[in-house]
Design a protein around this motif. Structure first.
Motif, PDB file in Angstrom:
ATOM      1  N   ALA A 113       0.830  -1.206   0.000  1.00 40.48           N
ATOM      2  CA  ALA A 113       0.000   0.000   0.000  1.00 40.48           C
ATOM      3  C   ALA A 113       0.867   1.260   0.000  1.00 40.48           C
ATOM      4  O   ALA A 113       0.565   2.232  -0.702  1.00 40.48           O
ATOM      5  CB  ALA A 113      -0.926  -0.002   1.221  1.00 40.48           C
ATOM      6  N   CYS A 114       1.950   1.245   0.763  1.00 41.39           N
ATOM      7  CA  CYS A 114       2.803   2.439   0.870  1.00 41.39           C
ATOM      8  C   CYS A 114       3.520   2.750  -0.432  1.00 41.39           C
ATOM      9  O   CYS A 114       3.708   3.924  -0.777  1.00 41.39           O
ATOM     10  CB  CYS A 114       3.822   2.246   1.985  1.00 41.39           C
ATOM     11  SG  CYS A 114       3.140   2.329   3.658  1.00 41.39           S
ATOM     12  N   GLN A 119      -3.047   5.330  -6.438  1.00 38.26           N
ATOM     13  CA  GLN A 119      -3.991   5.087  -5.343  1.00 38.26           C
ATOM     14  C   GLN A 119      -5.366   4.760  -5.907  1.00 38.26           C
ATOM     15  O   GLN A 119      -6.385   5.210  -5.389  1.00 38.26           O
ATOM     16  CB  GLN A 119      -4.054   6.309  -4.433  1.00 38.26           C
ATOM     17  CG  GLN A 119      -2.702   6.700  -3.861  1.00 38.26           C
ATOM     18  CD  GLN A 119      -2.721   8.042  -3.173  1.00 38.26           C
ATOM     19  OE1 GLN A 119      -3.754   8.710  -3.083  1.00 38.26           O
ATOM     20  NE2 GLN A 119      -1.566   8.464  -2.677  1.00 38.26           N
ATOM     21  N   SER A 120      -5.386   3.989  -6.950  1.00 37.82           N
ATOM     22  CA  SER A 120      -6.629   3.692  -7.665  1.00 37.82           C
ATOM     23  C   SER A 120      -7.067   2.256  -7.422  1.00 37.82           C
ATOM     24  O   SER A 120      -6.240   1.343  -7.310  1.00 37.82           O
ATOM     25  CB  SER A 120      -6.432   3.913  -9.168  1.00 37.82           C
ATOM     26  OG  SER A 120      -7.534   3.400  -9.894  1.00 37.82           O
ATOM     27  N   ARG A 121      -8.349   2.075  -7.367  1.00 44.46           N
ATOM     28  CA  ARG A 121      -8.914   0.733  -7.233  1.00 44.46           C
ATOM     29  C   ARG A 121      -8.526  -0.144  -8.419  1.00 44.46           C
ATOM     30  O   ARG A 121      -8.444  -1.374  -8.310  1.00 44.46           O
ATOM     31  CB  ARG A 121     -10.438   0.848  -7.124  1.00 44.46           C
ATOM     32  CG  ARG A 121     -11.157  -0.474  -6.878  1.00 44.46           C
ATOM     33  CD  ARG A 121     -12.660  -0.313  -7.023  1.00 44.46           C
ATOM     34  NE  ARG A 121     -13.342  -1.544  -6.676  1.00 44.46           N
ATOM     35  CZ  ARG A 121     -13.791  -1.833  -5.477  1.00 44.46           C
ATOM     36  NH1 ARG A 121     -13.660  -0.945  -4.508  1.00 44.46           N
ATOM     37  NH2 ARG A 121     -14.387  -2.980  -5.237  1.00 44.46           N
ATOM     38  N   TYR A 123      -5.715  -0.336  -9.890  1.00 41.08           N
ATOM     39  CA  TYR A 123      -4.330  -0.790  -9.865  1.00 41.08           C
ATOM     40  C   TYR A 123      -4.308  -2.307  -9.616  1.00 41.08           C
ATOM     41  O   TYR A 123      -5.225  -2.866  -9.017  1.00 41.08           O
ATOM     42  CB  TYR A 123      -3.572  -0.050  -8.762  1.00 41.08           C
ATOM     43  CG  TYR A 123      -2.152  -0.494  -8.567  1.00 41.08           C
ATOM     44  CD1 TYR A 123      -1.198  -0.269  -9.556  1.00 41.08           C
ATOM     45  CD2 TYR A 123      -1.755  -1.136  -7.396  1.00 41.08           C
ATOM     46  CE1 TYR A 123       0.119  -0.670  -9.382  1.00 41.08           C
ATOM     47  CE2 TYR A 123      -0.455  -1.533  -7.201  1.00 41.08           C
ATOM     48  CZ  TYR A 123       0.484  -1.309  -8.204  1.00 41.08           C
ATOM     49  OH  TYR A 123       1.785  -1.710  -8.021  1.00 41.08           O
ATOM     50  N   TRP A 125      -3.630  -4.673  -7.574  1.00 41.43           N
ATOM     51  CA  TRP A 125      -3.355  -5.035  -6.188  1.00 41.43           C
ATOM     52  C   TRP A 125      -3.278  -6.555  -6.054  1.00 41.43           C
ATOM     53  O   TRP A 125      -3.915  -7.282  -6.814  1.00 41.43           O
ATOM     54  CB  TRP A 125      -4.454  -4.515  -5.266  1.00 41.43           C
ATOM     55  CG  TRP A 125      -4.640  -3.040  -5.327  1.00 41.43           C
ATOM     56  CD1 TRP A 125      -5.581  -2.359  -6.039  1.00 41.43           C
ATOM     57  CD2 TRP A 125      -3.862  -2.040  -4.665  1.00 41.43           C
ATOM     58  NE1 TRP A 125      -5.445  -1.005  -5.867  1.00 41.43           N
ATOM     59  CE2 TRP A 125      -4.393  -0.768  -5.025  1.00 41.43           C
ATOM     60  CE3 TRP A 125      -2.762  -2.090  -3.794  1.00 41.43           C
ATOM     61  CZ2 TRP A 125      -3.867   0.422  -4.549  1.00 41.43           C
ATOM     62  CZ3 TRP A 125      -2.234  -0.895  -3.313  1.00 41.43           C
ATOM     63  CH2 TRP A 125      -2.782   0.328  -3.690  1.00 41.43           C
ATOM     64  N   TYR A 131      -6.095  -2.533  -1.004  1.00 39.12           N
ATOM     65  CA  TYR A 131      -6.575  -1.204  -1.406  1.00 39.12           C
ATOM     66  C   TYR A 131      -7.596  -0.666  -0.405  1.00 39.12           C
ATOM     67  O   TYR A 131      -7.525   0.495   0.011  1.00 39.12           O
ATOM     68  CB  TYR A 131      -7.193  -1.276  -2.803  1.00 39.12           C
ATOM     69  CG  TYR A 131      -8.024  -0.059  -3.158  1.00 39.12           C
ATOM     70  CD1 TYR A 131      -7.419   1.140  -3.537  1.00 39.12           C
ATOM     71  CD2 TYR A 131      -9.412  -0.103  -3.097  1.00 39.12           C
ATOM     72  CE1 TYR A 131      -8.177   2.260  -3.843  1.00 39.12           C
ATOM     73  CE2 TYR A 131     -10.179   1.017  -3.411  1.00 39.12           C
ATOM     74  CZ  TYR A 131      -9.560   2.191  -3.774  1.00 39.12           C
ATOM     75  OH  TYR A 131     -10.311   3.303  -4.067  1.00 39.12           O
ATOM     76  N   ALA A 134      -5.962   0.361   2.818  1.00 39.49           N
ATOM     77  CA  ALA A 134      -5.197   1.594   2.628  1.00 39.49           C
ATOM     78  C   ALA A 134      -6.119   2.801   2.541  1.00 39.49           C
ATOM     79  O   ALA A 134      -5.857   3.849   3.149  1.00 39.49           O
ATOM     80  CB  ALA A 134      -4.357   1.482   1.357  1.00 39.49           C
ATOM     81  N   LYS A 135      -7.201   2.654   1.808  1.00 34.88           N
ATOM     82  CA  LYS A 135      -8.166   3.745   1.670  1.00 34.88           C
ATOM     83  C   LYS A 135      -8.777   4.092   3.018  1.00 34.88           C
ATOM     84  O   LYS A 135      -8.954   5.269   3.361  1.00 34.88           O
ATOM     85  CB  LYS A 135      -9.254   3.338   0.675  1.00 34.88           C
ATOM     86  CG  LYS A 135     -10.305   4.409   0.433  1.00 34.88           C
ATOM     87  CD  LYS A 135     -11.363   3.903  -0.549  1.00 34.88           C
ATOM     88  CE  LYS A 135     -12.454   4.950  -0.751  1.00 34.88           C
ATOM     89  NZ  LYS A 135     -13.530   4.445  -1.652  1.00 34.88           N
ATOM     90  N   TRP A 139      -4.536   7.632   2.654  1.00 34.62           N
ATOM     91  CA  TRP A 139      -3.295   7.627   1.881  1.00 34.62           C
ATOM     92  C   TRP A 139      -2.270   8.591   2.476  1.00 34.62           C
ATOM     93  O   TRP A 139      -1.069   8.319   2.471  1.00 34.62           O
ATOM     94  CB  TRP A 139      -3.595   7.992   0.421  1.00 34.62           C
ATOM     95  CG  TRP A 139      -4.508   7.015  -0.241  1.00 34.62           C
ATOM     96  CD1 TRP A 139      -5.821   7.176  -0.539  1.00 34.62           C
ATOM     97  CD2 TRP A 139      -4.172   5.688  -0.680  1.00 34.62           C
ATOM     98  NE1 TRP A 139      -6.336   6.051  -1.130  1.00 34.62           N
ATOM     99  CE2 TRP A 139      -5.347   5.123  -1.231  1.00 34.62           C
ATOM    100  CE3 TRP A 139      -3.001   4.931  -0.664  1.00 34.62           C
ATOM    101  CZ2 TRP A 139      -5.379   3.835  -1.758  1.00 34.62           C
ATOM    102  CZ3 TRP A 139      -3.029   3.643  -1.179  1.00 34.62           C
ATOM    103  CH2 TRP A 139      -4.201   3.108  -1.716  1.00 34.62           C
ATOM    104  N   ARG A 143       1.576   7.676   3.646  1.00 34.02           N
ATOM    105  CA  ARG A 143       2.716   8.294   2.980  1.00 34.02           C
ATOM    106  C   ARG A 143       3.505   9.240   3.887  1.00 34.02           C
ATOM    107  O   ARG A 143       4.696   9.453   3.676  1.00 34.02           O
ATOM    108  CB  ARG A 143       2.245   9.063   1.736  1.00 34.02           C
ATOM    109  CG  ARG A 143       1.571   8.178   0.690  1.00 34.02           C
ATOM    110  CD  ARG A 143       2.539   7.172   0.077  1.00 34.02           C
ATOM    111  NE  ARG A 143       1.882   6.178  -0.745  1.00 34.02           N
ATOM    112  CZ  ARG A 143       1.598   6.325  -2.027  1.00 34.02           C
ATOM    113  NH1 ARG A 143       1.888   7.464  -2.637  1.00 34.02           N
ATOM    114  NH2 ARG A 143       1.021   5.347  -2.705  1.00 34.02           N
TER     115      ARG A 143
END
Length: 227
Positions: A113-114, A119-121, A123, A125, A131, A134-135, A139, A143
């Motif tokens: 996640a880092c 930061q998109s669904r 991506y 994963w 995801y 992380a959401k 974010w 970070r």
């Protein structure tokens, strides 16, 4: 199942439905054990009273787990146990094992996640749970905060979501954040205490009394921690 209470519910309908589900899970668990180990089962629970008492005890110990998971644990026990499984064996099989459901361990998921480039669904994963956790964590938190602060928050969210995956529940439902704030503050407090203790020891080695030289202590703390 006699003597079993219901799991947590929001109203009487939910409570009744949950009680029914737990009754089914516990009864199924004992039926599977009886079918697989008839002689050992009879020795363990020689009378109906013994069986009912055991069901009540096992329910109280297992009610923290989803009914579906209890049944799965019983089925797995038959596949993996060489001996008649006891309550502790079933509890252990009920616990979340990330690899069994195709999930990363929390620390691996945290790093994914880092360091994800987006930061998109959409991506790629390793699992949508990473995801979502992380959401839910935020974010910016992932970070900008140190790992000692961000990881416990992420880990809690990730564990909740992974348990939902295992239990077949809605993994995208909101997570109650009240306890998260407490955990976050507690993590910060403990980290600050450890840092201050280390600073006191450093000053003592330099011949500075941290209590008598409070101004020097505060100045050095600001230099080292920025606080």
């Amino acid at each position: 199942m006699q003597g079993a209470a219901s799991g947590p519910g929001t109203d009487q309908t939910d409570s009744a439905e949950q009680q029914k589900n737990y009754r089914y899970a516990i009864n199924t668990l004992f039926t599977l054990l009886e079918d697989a180990y008839p002689l050992k089962f009879k020795r363990a629970f020689p009378a109906e009273e013994d069986l009912n008492r055991a069901k009540r005890v096992w329910f109280q110990s297992l009610k923290e787990f989803h009914p579906r998971r209890i049944v799965k644990a019983a089925q797995k026990a038959l596949d993996t146990s060489k001996f008649f499984p006891d309550l502790s064996d079933i509890r252990e099989l009920c616990k979340l094992r990330y690899d069994e459901v195709g999930l990363k361990e929390p620390l691996q998921a945290y790093y994914e996640a880092c360091y994800a480039p987006v930061q998109s669904r959409d991506y790629h994963w390793s699992h949508i749970a990473v995801y979502l956790a992380a959401k839910q964590t935020g974010w910016m938190t992932l970070r900008s905060e140190e790992q000692r602060i961000a990881l416990p928050i992420f880990e809690r969210n990730y564990e909740i979501i992974c348990n939902r995956v295992l239990d077949g529940e809605d993994i995208e439902a909101d997570i109650f954040q009240g306890l998260e704030d407490t955990r976050n503050k507690e993590a910060v407090r403990l980290a600050d205490e450890q840092a201050e203790q280390a600073l006191r020891q450093q000053m003592e080695k330099q011949g500075i009394d941290p209590d008598a030289g409070r101004d020097a202590f505060i100045k050095m703390r600001k230099q080292l921690t920025g606080k």
